[in-house]
Design a protein around this motif. Structure first.
Motif, PDB file in Angstrom:
ATOM      1  N   PHE A  18       0.837  -1.204   0.000  1.00 50.91           N
ATOM      2  CA  PHE A  18       0.000   0.000   0.000  1.00 50.91           C
ATOM      3  C   PHE A  18       0.870   1.251   0.000  1.00 50.91           C
ATOM      4  CE2 PHE A  18      -3.628  -2.609   1.534  1.00 50.91           C
ATOM      5  CZ  PHE A  18      -4.587  -2.146   0.657  1.00 50.91           C
ATOM      6  N   TYR A  19       1.929   1.239   0.817  1.00 54.72           N
ATOM      7  CA  TYR A  19       2.829   2.386   0.871  1.00 54.72           C
ATOM      8  C   TYR A  19       3.500   2.611  -0.486  1.00 54.72           C
ATOM      9  CZ  TYR A  19       6.555   5.513   2.318  1.00 54.72           C
ATOM     10  OH  TYR A  19       7.398   6.580   2.412  1.00 54.72           O
ATOM     11  N   GLY A  20       4.005   1.551  -1.091  1.00 61.43           N
ATOM     12  CA  GLY A  20       4.680   1.687  -2.379  1.00 61.43           C
ATOM     13  C   GLY A  20       3.744   2.168  -3.479  1.00 61.43           C
ATOM     14  N   LEU A  21       2.530   1.640  -3.499  1.00 61.49           N
ATOM     15  CA  LEU A  21       1.582   2.045  -4.531  1.00 61.49           C
ATOM     16  C   LEU A  21       1.172   3.502  -4.404  1.00 61.49           C
ATOM     17  CD1 LEU A  21      -0.797  -1.036  -4.813  1.00 61.49           C
ATOM     18  CD2 LEU A  21       0.847  -0.239  -6.500  1.00 61.49           C
ATOM     19  N   THR A  22       1.019   3.977  -3.174  1.00 60.46           N
ATOM     20  CA  THR A  22       0.574   5.363  -2.997  1.00 60.46           C
ATOM     21  C   THR A  22       1.738   6.345  -3.010  1.00 60.46           C
ATOM     22  OG1 THR A  22       0.575   5.062  -0.592  1.00 60.46           O
ATOM     23  CG2 THR A  22      -1.495   4.726  -1.752  1.00 60.46           C
ATOM     24  N   TYR A  23       2.881   5.970  -2.471  1.00 56.86           N
ATOM     25  CA  TYR A  23       4.020   6.890  -2.430  1.00 56.86           C
ATOM     26  C   TYR A  23       4.563   7.172  -3.827  1.00 56.86           C
ATOM     27  CZ  TYR A  23       8.484   8.958  -1.121  1.00 56.86           C
ATOM     28  OH  TYR A  23       9.551   9.807  -0.991  1.00 56.86           O
ATOM     29  N   LEU A  87     -12.778  -7.410  -2.574  1.00 57.32           N
ATOM     30  CA  LEU A  87     -12.090  -7.441  -1.278  1.00 57.32           C
ATOM     31  C   LEU A  87     -11.394  -6.110  -1.006  1.00 57.32           C
ATOM     32  CD1 LEU A  87     -10.572 -11.041  -1.378  1.00 57.32           C
ATOM     33  CD2 LEU A  87     -12.580 -10.260  -0.107  1.00 57.32           C
ATOM     34  N   LEU A  88     -10.795  -5.534  -2.026  1.00 59.54           N
ATOM     35  CA  LEU A  88     -10.152  -4.229  -1.859  1.00 59.54           C
ATOM     36  C   LEU A  88     -11.199  -3.145  -1.604  1.00 59.54           C
ATOM     37  CD1 LEU A  88      -7.324  -2.982  -1.904  1.00 59.54           C
ATOM     38  CD2 LEU A  88      -7.644  -2.543  -4.335  1.00 59.54           C
ATOM     39  N   PHE A 103     -14.135   1.444 -10.259  1.00 60.52           N
ATOM     40  CA  PHE A 103     -14.074   0.000 -10.413  1.00 60.52           C
ATOM     41  C   PHE A 103     -12.788  -0.440 -11.104  1.00 60.52           C
ATOM     42  CE2 PHE A 103     -15.121  -3.860 -12.846  1.00 60.52           C
ATOM     43  CZ  PHE A 103     -15.396  -4.702 -11.781  1.00 60.52           C
ATOM     44  N   GLY A 104     -12.348   0.311 -12.097  1.00 59.92           N
ATOM     45  CA  GLY A 104     -11.108  -0.026 -12.802  1.00 59.92           C
ATOM     46  C   GLY A 104      -9.905   0.007 -11.879  1.00 59.92           C
ATOM     47  N   THR A 105      -9.858   1.011 -11.029  1.00 62.03           N
ATOM     48  CA  THR A 105      -8.776   1.104 -10.055  1.00 62.03           C
ATOM     49  C   THR A 105      -8.826  -0.078  -9.091  1.00 62.03           C
ATOM     50  OG1 THR A 105      -8.854   3.512 -10.190  1.00 62.03           O
ATOM     51  CG2 THR A 105      -7.757   2.576  -8.276  1.00 62.03           C
ATOM     52  N   ALA A 106     -10.032  -0.459  -8.683  1.00 58.59           N
ATOM     53  CA  ALA A 106     -10.172  -1.596  -7.765  1.00 58.59           C
ATOM     54  C   ALA A 106      -9.730  -2.899  -8.435  1.00 58.59           C
ATOM     55  CB  ALA A 106     -11.620  -1.707  -7.287  1.00 58.59           C
ATOM     56  N   VAL A 107     -10.043  -3.076  -9.716  1.00 62.39           N
ATOM     57  CA  VAL A 107      -9.648  -4.300 -10.413  1.00 62.39           C
ATOM     58  C   VAL A 107      -8.128  -4.371 -10.564  1.00 62.39           C
ATOM     59  CG1 VAL A 107      -9.751  -5.521 -12.624  1.00 62.39           C
ATOM     60  CG2 VAL A 107     -11.835  -4.625 -11.605  1.00 62.39           C
ATOM     61  N   ILE A 108      -7.519  -3.272 -10.976  1.00 65.07           N
ATOM     62  CA  ILE A 108      -6.054  -3.259 -11.124  1.00 65.07           C
ATOM     63  C   ILE A 108      -5.384  -3.412  -9.758  1.00 65.07           C
ATOM     64  CG2 ILE A 108      -4.084  -1.866 -11.848  1.00 65.07           C
ATOM     65  CD1 ILE A 108      -5.932  -0.666 -14.007  1.00 65.07           C
ATOM     66  N   GLY A 109      -5.917  -2.732  -8.744  1.00 64.68           N
ATOM     67  CA  GLY A 109      -5.387  -2.889  -7.390  1.00 64.68           C
ATOM     68  C   GLY A 109      -5.556  -4.302  -6.876  1.00 64.68           C
ATOM     69  N   GLY A 110      -6.712  -4.920  -7.161  1.00 68.33           N
ATOM     70  CA  GLY A 110      -6.926  -6.307  -6.768  1.00 68.33           C
ATOM     71  C   GLY A 110      -5.941  -7.250  -7.434  1.00 68.33           C
ATOM     72  N   LEU A 111      -5.631  -6.982  -8.703  1.00 63.69           N
ATOM     73  CA  LEU A 111      -4.630  -7.786  -9.413  1.00 63.69           C
ATOM     74  C   LEU A 111      -3.254  -7.630  -8.779  1.00 63.69           C
ATOM     75  CD1 LEU A 111      -3.771  -9.564 -11.821  1.00 63.69           C
ATOM     76  CD2 LEU A 111      -3.476  -7.446 -13.119  1.00 63.69           C
ATOM     77  N   PHE A 113      -2.562  -6.719  -5.688  1.00 64.00           N
ATOM     78  CA  PHE A 113      -2.521  -7.324  -4.356  1.00 64.00           C
ATOM     79  C   PHE A 113      -2.636  -8.837  -4.402  1.00 64.00           C
ATOM     80  CE2 PHE A 113      -3.195  -2.982  -2.947  1.00 64.00           C
ATOM     81  CZ  PHE A 113      -2.249  -2.925  -1.945  1.00 64.00           C
ATOM     82  N   ALA A 114      -3.241  -9.381  -5.446  1.00 63.18           N
ATOM     83  CA  ALA A 114      -3.226 -10.840  -5.620  1.00 63.18           C
ATOM     84  C   ALA A 114      -1.804 -11.315  -5.894  1.00 63.18           C
ATOM     85  CB  ALA A 114      -4.155 -11.243  -6.759  1.00 63.18           C
TER      86      ALA A 114
END
Length: 126
Positions: A18-23, A87-88, A103-111, A113-114
């Motif tokens: 989470f830190y790496g993705l947001t920073y 889940l995200l 939704f697109g951000t959630a799908v890419i983020g879910g990928l 984090f998977a």
């Protein structure tokens, strides 16, 4: 005891993700509202979100995967992307420190984090 330590290490890995993705702004629609006045400072917010995501992934994830088994078989596993996005999104709904723009951000983020979860399992199981 080893399962608890593995879970806590996975929480730390999720928090680092989470830190790496947001920073580094890898996923622009994913935002963590860090609290510098919290008990562990700014990093405590990331650990908190990592903990919530770890719990949601461990408790709700298997239930969703079991209930959606026909869709998983029909789509040859691609429906797991939707489950990981859910889940995200559920994590973002539980805490006010995480926001997801769409939704697109959630799908890419879910990928992402998977992949992170799979890599963490591979590292921690060896």
């Amino acid at each position: 005891m080893a399962a608890v330590i593995k879970f806590l290490l996975k929480v730390v890995i999720f928090a680092a993700a989470f830190y790496g993705l947001t920073y580094f702004d890898v996923l622009p629609g994913l935002e963590v509202l860090a609290n510098p006045d919290g008990p562990l400072g700014e990093y405590g917010s990331y650990l908190w979100i990592g903990l919530i995501f770890g719990i949601v992934n461990a408790v709700v994830g298997p239930v969703l995967r079991l209930l959606s088994l026909p869709f998983l078989l029909l789509t040859l596993g691609l429906f797991l992307l939707i489950i990981n996005a859910a889940l995200l999104g559920l994590t973002a709904a539980i805490t006010d420190r995480l926001t997801i723009d769409g939704f697109g951000t959630a799908v890419i983020g879910g990928l992402i984090f998977a992949i992170v979860g799979w890599a963490a399992d591979q590292m921690l199981d060896s």
